[in-house]
Design an enzyme around this catalytic site. Sequence first.
Site, PDB file in Angstrom:
ATOM      1  N   ASN A 208       0.861  -1.191   0.000  1.00 20.50           N
ATOM      2  CA  ASN A 208       0.000   0.000   0.000  1.00 20.50           C
ATOM      3  C   ASN A 208       0.891   1.233   0.000  1.00 20.50           C
ATOM      4  OD1 ASN A 208       0.623   0.749   2.812  1.00 20.50           O
ATOM      5  ND2 ASN A 208      -0.469  -1.146   3.285  1.00 20.50           N
ATOM      6  N   LYS A 342     -11.085  -4.271  18.401  1.00 20.10           N
ATOM      7  CA  LYS A 342      -9.674  -4.678  18.524  1.00 20.10           C
ATOM      8  C   LYS A 342      -9.237  -4.831  19.977  1.00 20.10           C
ATOM      9  CE  LYS A 342      -8.433  -3.424  14.035  1.00 20.10           C
ATOM     10  NZ  LYS A 342      -7.431  -3.890  13.100  1.00 20.10           N
TER      11      LYS A 342
HETATM   12  N1  CTP Z   1      -3.498  -3.506  12.177  1.00 17.44           N
HETATM   13  C1  CTP Z   1      -2.667  -4.512  12.607  1.00 17.44           C
HETATM   14  N2  CTP Z   1      -2.628  -5.709  11.944  1.00 17.44           N
HETATM   15  C2  CTP Z   1      -3.384  -5.919  10.862  1.00 17.44           C
HETATM   16  C3  CTP Z   1      -4.239  -4.873  10.413  1.00 17.44           C
HETATM   17  C4  CTP Z   1      -4.275  -3.691  11.078  1.00 17.44           C
HETATM   18  O1  CTP Z   1      -1.938  -4.326  13.589  1.00 17.44           O
HETATM   19  N3  CTP Z   1      -3.340  -7.075  10.244  1.00 17.44           N
HETATM   20  C5  CTP Z   1      -3.546  -2.257  12.932  1.00 17.44           C
HETATM   21  C6  CTP Z   1      -2.965  -1.059  12.205  1.00 17.44           C
HETATM   22  O2  CTP Z   1      -1.589  -0.897  12.506  1.00 17.44           O
HETATM   23  C7  CTP Z   1      -3.798   0.081  12.774  1.00 17.44           C
HETATM   24  C8  CTP Z   1      -5.156  -0.560  12.953  1.00 17.44           C
HETATM   25  O3  CTP Z   1      -4.908  -1.929  13.143  1.00 17.44           O
HETATM   26  O4  CTP Z   1      -3.358   0.476  14.047  1.00 17.44           O
HETATM   27  C9  CTP Z   1      -6.014  -0.335  11.739  1.00 17.44           C
HETATM   28  O5  CTP Z   1      -6.971  -1.268  11.729  1.00 17.44           O
HETATM   29  P1  CTP Z   1      -7.712  -1.812  10.418  1.00 17.44           P
HETATM   30  O6  CTP Z   1      -8.832  -2.655  10.907  1.00 17.44           O
HETATM   31  O7  CTP Z   1      -6.793  -2.395   9.432  1.00 17.44           O
HETATM   32  O8  CTP Z   1      -8.266  -0.482   9.911  1.00 17.44           O
HETATM   33  P2  CTP Z   1      -8.147   0.236   8.597  1.00 17.44           P
HETATM   34  O9  CTP Z   1      -6.798   0.093   7.971  1.00 17.44           O
HETATM   35  O10 CTP Z   1      -8.580   1.602   8.935  1.00 17.44           O
HETATM   36  O11 CTP Z   1      -9.157  -0.585   7.668  1.00 17.44           O
HETATM   37  P3  CTP Z   1     -10.695  -0.986   7.781  1.00 17.44           P
HETATM   38  O12 CTP Z   1     -11.415   0.292   7.954  1.00 17.44           O
HETATM   39  O13 CTP Z   1     -10.900  -1.680   6.508  1.00 17.44           O
HETATM   40  O14 CTP Z   1     -10.871  -1.903   8.948  1.00 17.44           O
END
Ligand code: CTP
Length: 399
Positions: A208, A342
Amino acid sequence: MLAGKRILLIIGGGIAAYKSLDLIRELRRAGADVTPVLTKSAEEFVTPLSTSALAASKVYRKLFDLTDEAEMGHIELSRSADLIVVAPATADLMAKMAQGLANDLASTLLLATDTDVMLAPAMNVRMWEHPATQRNLKTLLRDGVLTVGPDEGEMACGEFGPGRMATPIAIVDAVSEHFGPRPLAGKHVIVTSGPTHEPIDPVRYIANRSSGAQGTALATALRDLGANVSFVTGPASQDRPTGVSVIEVETAQEMLDAVSATLPADAAIFAAAVVDWRVTSASDSKIKKDGSGALPQLEFAENPDILATVSRRPEGRPKLVVGFAAETDDVVANATAKLKRKGCDWIVANDVRPETGIMGGSENAVTLVTDTGADSWPRMSKTEVARALANRIADALGD
Ligand code: CTP
């Protein structure tokens, strides 16, 4: 603020040298003792007399001044200060420092010292952006040299851009911060940063656009408050922060493994833009077109959620776990839902609609969501966001 602090102020030869006279005044107003050193070219811009009068101190000018050597040798002079400030730090002085040259009083003092050194660079924008200056800056940062500025703006030469010396007030603030309290001393903080790369084959991957700018700024701000920072970074374009322990990873799984290996920690901040899926059918050799027009069939699996995994650790969970959320709609509602999903303590949410220019830009507008509500901060630079967050983290760990 700086009562009793001894500052050796090296004034380089640039047009910004006139601001150093004001800097002497501001440093003294803050309580510091200032001993000025003028380079030969600085004397083209400011006089020893005015410098000496404002500092209420002898001005040091030449390496082979026997009186000075009899009074105080250059080794002693370089070590008698609590901090050496170089303002303006010209391209020439920075180059000399990076090379370890010692052919005048200023460069000899800088090479002989065992005291911290802070540079306030000032030069024409082209000189600042020149690969040689940027290379020297990198070397100096690696050597542990501190910097303040340069600012961006219109310059004395009529050009516009970065290269203008930080204001005397900003330099005094940076000096005060340097001597300030270090509330995170002895605390271990993990910061994840950058994108991850999920291989498709040995030459292709899914990634990304994250540059790692916010995570890097955060690691730097936490370091400045005295934290022992483990910086777990994916392949980000941003330069790595200095003075922290850098752990380079590529995939989400490697990032989780690195974070787990780095625990225990007092706080963990997850600023990485982790790729959500990995290719389970990744090939060990380069996937070739076979000429039949058949398309590769990729199979995916969801990557481990590092933030959720650490937040929900039954044992050894950091006292404070912070996640980031990039949102385009209903920022607060989505971030609040994410906080619960989370299991983390805070979510730093940002509005990444393209019109905000935040993604890939140098500014950020964040809303800090905690279990007590949402607090929207004004738009500011990623560095300022990082400093404000680091202060909040220090408050939370201090409770
Ligand atoms: N994160 C992580 N491990 C992953 C995915 C995300 O530690 N496999 C952490 C990122 O570092 C960030 C947070 O979770 O702190 C973001 O969550 P995520 O659910 O991925 O949110 P978005 O990127 O905002 O995407 P979405 O809105 O699709 O959930």
